[in-house]
Design an enzyme around this catalytic site. Structure first.
Site, PDB file in Angstrom:
ATOM      1  N   LYS A  80     -17.236 -19.631 -24.108  1.00 53.06           N
ATOM      2  CA  LYS A  80     -16.533 -18.350 -23.576  1.00 53.06           C
ATOM      3  C   LYS A  80     -17.471 -17.436 -23.811  1.00 53.06           C
ATOM      4  O   LYS A  80     -18.395 -17.193 -24.605  1.00 53.06           O
ATOM      5  CB  LYS A  80     -15.469 -18.144 -24.564  1.00 53.06           C
ATOM      6  CG  LYS A  80     -14.387 -17.005 -23.821  1.00 53.06           C
ATOM      7  CD  LYS A  80     -13.298 -17.798 -23.023  1.00 53.06           C
ATOM      8  CE  LYS A  80     -12.573 -16.744 -22.310  1.00 53.06           C
ATOM      9  NZ  LYS A  80     -11.364 -17.749 -21.402  1.00 53.06           N
ATOM     10  N   GLY A 176       4.838 -10.404 -19.667  1.00 51.71           N
ATOM     11  CA  GLY A 176       3.442 -10.201 -18.910  1.00 51.71           C
ATOM     12  C   GLY A 176       3.856 -10.696 -17.215  1.00 51.71           C
ATOM     13  O   GLY A 176       4.132 -11.809 -17.136  1.00 51.71           O
ATOM     14  N   GLY A 178       1.542 -10.301 -14.718  1.00 54.97           N
ATOM     15  CA  GLY A 178       0.047 -10.195 -13.974  1.00 54.97           C
ATOM     16  C   GLY A 178      -0.167 -11.496 -13.373  1.00 54.97           C
ATOM     17  O   GLY A 178       0.800 -11.977 -12.619  1.00 54.97           O
ATOM     18  N   VAL A 180      -1.151 -14.700 -13.569  1.00 54.88           N
ATOM     19  CA  VAL A 180      -0.120 -15.750 -14.177  1.00 54.88           C
ATOM     20  C   VAL A 180       1.294 -15.573 -14.106  1.00 54.88           C
ATOM     21  O   VAL A 180       2.291 -16.239 -13.866  1.00 54.88           O
ATOM     22  CB  VAL A 180      -0.689 -16.571 -15.148  1.00 54.88           C
ATOM     23  CG1 VAL A 180      -0.263 -17.832 -15.357  1.00 54.88           C
ATOM     24  CG2 VAL A 180      -2.037 -16.766 -15.210  1.00 54.88           C
TER      25      VAL A 180
END
Ligand code: NAI
Length: 349
Positions: A80, A176, A178, A180
């Site tokens: 990452k 959330g 967003g 996804v």
């Protein structure tokens, strides 16, 4: 835990601190484990208060990528990258180019793509300077967010079955909306799920509520909603001492990475009789999309692979019942076993 202690505790192979003053770049690239293949993981850009905070995030997220790949049967390791900065203010072509050149110098040990704060257009800029970046092409019929949402939907179907029902009529509190979260909400609504949603972006929440005929609560109230499943699709660390006592659900299943603030919170969920479907198993659609982006699997194949996440979650939940253990502990055990076997096969210690 301070970053350097965490580094040895999590067992990383390599961590690169990047600084390029002329491009305004400060970043961390963490390569956790390459036993199963070269490290893969997105690049995130956030205004971290310190490089230490960025390092901790990179360390935790890269370890999760190792687990994600091992559980999804993808021959990749965990990595990452995080860039320190506010994407709306600090992101420049020079910064992206400088970062891409560092990725290129790693010679393929780390393969990256978009993540929070870095989108497909940014990845396209990077792609001019490194071969080791991929993203869903503009106009592609399925995007990484589509695949992630599809994987969560199928995981949720398995969770609903384990709770003794089906998706139709299931009550889901979804945090959330967003990339996804909104796609997932649409898929769930299409299956007859009853949704309560929230987002810190009030306009986004309002639009989704109207479109999906969902109920809406203020962001902080989502933890108190009485429902069957809590679905975190915004931030990490949402399962914590502060939120656990408030949850009035039977299960947790969502796309957010690193949902448990600490592993002990997973044990506590189990003790409270709340079924926690491990984040890195549920949200593996994002990693699997890499196979599609690289042309290793066609569209039909990738949809089949991602749909298989449901079966994987079912098996995991079944095994957890047999072992009377929290599913995330069982999953961690499977990951360890796969890495041990692969190391032995490669003659690595
Ligand atoms: P996004 O940035 O598009 O969406 C996040 C949404 O959450 C935004 O609408 C934001 O306003 C909202 N939000 C932020 N804080 C909130 C809060 N406290 N309460 C309620 N809403 C809040 O991010 P995206 O791409 O949808 O990712 C969501 C999560 O899923 C992240 O944790 C990400 O790491 C994870 N994930 C995403 C994948 C992808 O393909 N995009 C793949 C695998 C995991």
């Amino acid at each position: 835990m301070p970053a350097l202690e965490l580094l040895s505790a999590l067992g990383h192979e390599e961590v690169i601190l990047v600084r390029d003053e002329s491009a305004g770049l400060r970043a961390v690239i963490a390569i956790h484990d390459t036993t199963l293949g070269p490290a893969a993981g997105g690049t995130r850009m956030q205004p971290y208060p310190s490089i230490d905070g960025a390092l901790v995030d990179a360390l935790r997220l890269s370890k999760a990528m190792t687990a994600k790949a091992a559980m999804a049967g993808v021959e990749r390791g965990g990595g990452k990258a995080v860039i320190v900065g506010d994407p709306s203010r600090d992101k420049s072509r020079a910064l992206l180019q400088a970062f891409a050149r560092v990725v290129e110098r790693l010679g393929g040990r780390f393969h990256t793509g978009p993540d929070v704060g870095i989108d497909g257009r940014d990845a396209a800029v990077m792609a001019r300077h490194t071969r080791h970046v991929s993203f869903t092409a503009e106009g592609a019929s399925v995007t990484v967010a589509d695949l992630t949402a599809l994987g969560v939907l199928e995981a949720m179907r398995s969770v609903a079955r384990r709770l003794g029902g089906e998706l139709r009529g299931l009550r889901v509190a979804l945090q959330g909306l967003g990339q996804v979260g909104l796609r997932l909400a649409r898929l769930l609504a299409g299956e007859g799920v009853r949704l309560t949603v929230c987002d810190v972006d009030a306009r986004r929440a309002e639009r989704a509520t109207a479109e999906l005929d969902a109920s809406r609560v203020a962001p902080d109230e989502i933890y108190d909603v009485e429902a069957d499943v809590f679905s975190p699709n915004a931030l990490g660390g949402v399962l914590s001492d502060a939120t656990l006592p408030r949850l009035r659900v039977q299960a947790v299943c969502g796309a957010a990475n690193e949902q448990l603030e600490e592993p002990r919170h997973g044990d506590e969920l189990h003790r409270r009789g709340i079924l926690y479907a491990p984040d890195y198993v549920v949200n593996a659609g994002g990693l699997l999309s890499l196979l599609f982006e690289l042309g290793e699997v066609d569209e039909e194949g990738i949809v089949r692979r991602v749909t298989g996440i449901g079966e994987r979650v079912s098996e995991l939940l079944e095994r957890a019942v047999q072992e009377a253990a929290p599913p995330f502990r069982v999953a961690d055990g499977i990951v360890e076993e796969r890495l041990r076997e692969a190391r032995a096969a490669h003659g690595r210690p």
